[in-house]
Design a protein around this motif. Structure first.
Motif, PDB file in Angstrom:
ATOM      1  N   PRO A   1     -22.203  -0.893  23.168  1.00 32.63           N
ATOM      2  CA  PRO A   1     -21.374  -1.078  24.374  1.00 32.63           C
ATOM      3  C   PRO A   1     -22.121  -1.685  25.443  1.00 32.63           C
ATOM      4  CG  PRO A   1     -21.263   1.233  23.486  1.00 32.63           C
ATOM      5  CD  PRO A   1     -22.232   0.583  22.401  1.00 32.63           C
ATOM      6  N   ARG A   2     -23.486  -1.779  25.448  1.00 31.07           N
ATOM      7  CA  ARG A   2     -24.102  -2.512  26.366  1.00 31.07           C
ATOM      8  C   ARG A   2     -23.944  -4.131  26.322  1.00 31.07           C
ATOM      9  NH1 ARG A   2     -29.567   0.204  28.507  1.00 31.07           N
ATOM     10  NH2 ARG A   2     -28.975   2.584  28.425  1.00 31.07           N
TER      11      ARG A   2
ATOM     12  N   GLU B   1     -14.750  -1.327  22.297  1.00 20.79           N
ATOM     13  CA  GLU B   1     -15.582  -0.684  21.557  1.00 20.79           C
ATOM     14  C   GLU B   1     -14.991   0.334  20.573  1.00 20.79           C
ATOM     15  OE1 GLU B   1     -19.230   1.094  20.140  1.00 20.79           O
ATOM     16  OE2 GLU B   1     -18.654  -0.776  20.837  1.00 20.79           O
TER      17      GLU B   1
ATOM     18  N   GLU C   1     -22.148   5.083  25.672  1.00 19.97           N
ATOM     19  CA  GLU C   1     -23.206   5.167  24.965  1.00 19.97           C
ATOM     20  C   GLU C   1     -23.653   6.883  24.676  1.00 19.97           C
ATOM     21  OE1 GLU C   1     -27.815   3.829  24.779  1.00 19.97           O
ATOM     22  OE2 GLU C   1     -26.681   2.715  25.859  1.00 19.97           O
ATOM     23  N   ARG C   2     -23.713   7.429  25.923  1.00 20.34           N
ATOM     24  CA  ARG C   2     -24.166   8.751  25.933  1.00 20.34           C
ATOM     25  C   ARG C   2     -23.125   9.789  25.823  1.00 20.34           C
ATOM     26  NH1 ARG C   2     -27.768   7.620  31.558  1.00 20.34           N
ATOM     27  NH2 ARG C   2     -29.440   6.347  30.563  1.00 20.34           N
TER      28      ARG C   2
ATOM     29  N   THR D   1     -30.164  -2.688  21.198  1.00 20.38           N
ATOM     30  CA  THR D   1     -29.457  -2.404  22.109  1.00 20.38           C
ATOM     31  C   THR D   1     -28.079  -1.713  21.636  1.00 20.38           C
ATOM     32  OG1 THR D   1     -30.696  -4.258  23.152  1.00 20.38           O
ATOM     33  CG2 THR D   1     -28.603  -3.649  24.121  1.00 20.38           C
ATOM     34  N   SER D   2     -27.352  -1.025  22.274  1.00 15.50           N
ATOM     35  CA  SER D   2     -26.423  -0.465  21.816  1.00 15.50           C
ATOM     36  C   SER D   2     -25.147  -1.541  21.898  1.00 15.50           C
ATOM     37  CB  SER D   2     -25.783   0.818  22.705  1.00 15.50           C
ATOM     38  OG  SER D   2     -25.527   0.359  23.903  1.00 15.50           O
TER      39      SER D   2
ATOM     40  N   ALA E   1     -20.754   1.111  30.425  1.00 13.59           N
ATOM     41  CA  ALA E   1     -21.554   1.127  28.996  1.00 13.59           C
ATOM     42  C   ALA E   1     -22.546   2.261  28.614  1.00 13.59           C
ATOM     43  CB  ALA E   1     -22.082  -0.182  28.818  1.00 13.59           C
ATOM     44  N   ARG E   2     -23.137   2.719  29.787  1.00 17.55           N
ATOM     45  CA  ARG E   2     -24.289   3.677  29.385  1.00 17.55           C
ATOM     46  C   ARG E   2     -23.469   5.018  29.051  1.00 17.55           C
ATOM     47  NH1 ARG E   2     -27.327   0.920  33.201  1.00 17.55           N
ATOM     48  NH2 ARG E   2     -26.398   2.126  34.984  1.00 17.55           N
TER      49      ARG E   2
END
Length: 464
Positions: A142-143, A389, A335-336, A139-140, A331-332
């Motif tokens: 940020p999540r 982060e 991540e992206r 799991t990343s 968070a997503r």
């Protein structure tokens, strides 16, 4: 991937989820205790025969101890291990919860200081453990940080509600005693679930003295305490001596840390790591604007618009609700798309939301107040996640704890700055004109924050 590997990955992910939940419980105790106490002030005044300035020391001391304790506990975590120190911090919380109701207001104050130190362990420990948990669970980071952020936001929002219920059922003592089961739950669950720390030296007196840089800690503490008391107005009769002591102590702190072999806070690293130092400045400004609204809007709505405390609480709920709803989405995106787009978007949105506070000058209609609160929750969610982060990535691997603790100190400094500004702007009365002054301050801070965020974004791009 074979069935055994898939099952092992699923088990690791479930364990990581439970561990983050346990860490989140610990991190909620600081905002929970910070906000619950607000509804206990009247009871404390009555039971101990105190004046308003006397009883507010339960808030002032908690702020001061948390500001100093966050980076201090972060340094301890870096030296001796996040899991070990988290468990120790929860044990301290249990003790603090037990001693407050024993006898006298003095013990209440002692309990608040101990509580601040114990709860200060949780956030830097959680951030330090996010990397290992992300690695084993897939799991990343940020999540995982988003889950912690949701827990903290929820605790801060529900603190007055929970505190009010506890006091109604069992008196002000209950808001201290509730920390005993919560602290024990955090202690046991993290001890069982969290990954073991890498081999570290034993926690001995010699090791603590060698690691913590006592001269740096003491000079930092003196500077922080003196300047915070001066800023909060708790030492009005000795304002200039306090400022002088604070400035001299801070100068000695910087001098010491530049020469220390193992510094408490590595000021040389901060000077060289532009992305990290700008993140701290930005986070302080970010919280100064946020808390102008968070502290100022309830005062304005009660004093000027005549809303009851209960209604004001409901009008402020969209702020927390927006934050909780958007955290997984933000968070997503981090991540992206990375940190920089979210950082810049957050700074622009924060400035817009600060300007939107102008609505209060013209109307205090419930609909517009709900919209205003919801809009403020958007940059708050983005800012908290992106800056957590950013610090986690920019800090050296062996200094994530102290770096995360220092970030939390900037949150408190921003909140304190907001209270000082509100004290000056609203001193003549809380009306539409005074609220216009709050808006001007918010927009000014928002503009400065936007400039800092753009420079920080450039530094983050170069560091990537």
């Amino acid at each position: 991937m074979g069935a055994d590997e898939t099952e092992g990955t699923d088990a690791a992910r479930r364990r990581a989820t439970l561990t983050v939940a346990a860490l989140s419980l610990g991190t909620t105790l600081n905002p929970l205790n910070s906000s619950m106490i607000a509804v206990a002030l009247l009871s404390l005044e009555h039971d101990f025969g105190l004046s308003v300035p006397d009883v507010t020391w339960v808030i002032t001391l908690f702020y001061i101890a948390s500001t100093v304790g966050q980076p201090l506990m972060g340094r301890v975590i870096d030296a001796f291990g996040a899991r070990r120190i988290f468990v120790g911090g929860m044990a301290v919380v249990v003790v603090a919860g037990a001693i407050a109701p024993l006898d006298g207001f003095g013990l209440v104050l002692v309990s608040r200081v101990i509580m601040a130190i114990g709860t200060s362990v949780a956030f830097p420990a959680a951030v330090a453990l996010v990397g290992p948990l992300a690695a084993v669970s897939g799991t990343s980071p940020p999540r995982l940080l988003a889950r912690i952020q949701v827990a903290n936001t929820t605790a801060a929002a529900l603190g007055p509600v929970v505190g009010g219920l506890l006091i109604a059922l069992a008196g002000w003592q209950a808001i201290f005693l509730v920390n005993i089961p919560l602290g024990l739950a955090g202690l046991i669950s993290v001890a069982v679930l969290a990954p073991r720390d890498a081999p570290r030296e034993a926690v001995t007196t010699a090791a603590v003295v060698r690691t913590l840089d006592p001269a740096g800690v003491i000079s930092f503490a003196i500077a922080a305490v003196a300047l915070l008391i001066a800023a909060l107005g708790a030492g009005a009769d000795a304002l200039w001596p306090l400022i002088a002591i604070g400035v001299v102590a801070f100068g000695l702190f910087v001098w010491r840390e530049r020469r220390a072999r193992v510094p408490f806070i590595d000021v040389r690293m901060l000077a060289a790591n532009r992305a990290l130092s700008l993140t701290y400045v930005g986070f302080g400004l970010f919280n100064a604007l946020y808390y102008l609204a968070f502290f100022g809007l309830p005062q304005f709505l009660e004093a000027h618009a005549g809303y009851s405390t209960a209604v004001v609480g409901l009008l402020m709920l969209p702020l927390s609700g927006t934050t909780i709803a958007l955290a997984p989405v933000v968070a997503r995106v981090i991540e992206r798309r990375g940190l920089v787009p979210v950082l810049v978007t957050m700074a622009v949105t924060l400035l817009i939301s600060g300007g939107f506070l102008t609505i209060g000058v013209f109307t205090t209609s419930p609909i517009w107040m709900l919209v205003m609160a919801a809009l403020m929750g958007i940059p708050y969610c983005m800012g908290s996640l992106v800056m957590m982060e950013s610090v986690r990535r920019a800090a050296p691997p062996d200094a994530v704890g102290v770096a995360s603790g220092l970030l939390q100190s900037m949150r408190y400094l921003g909140a304190i700055a907001a209270t000082v500004v509100l004290g000056h702007v609203l001193a003549g009365g809380v009306d539409a004109a005074a609220w216009g002054g709050v808006v001007i301050a918010a927009v000014g801070i928002g503009v400065i924050h936007l400039v800092v965020a753009l420079v920080a974004a450039s530094a983050l791009r170069r560091a990537a």
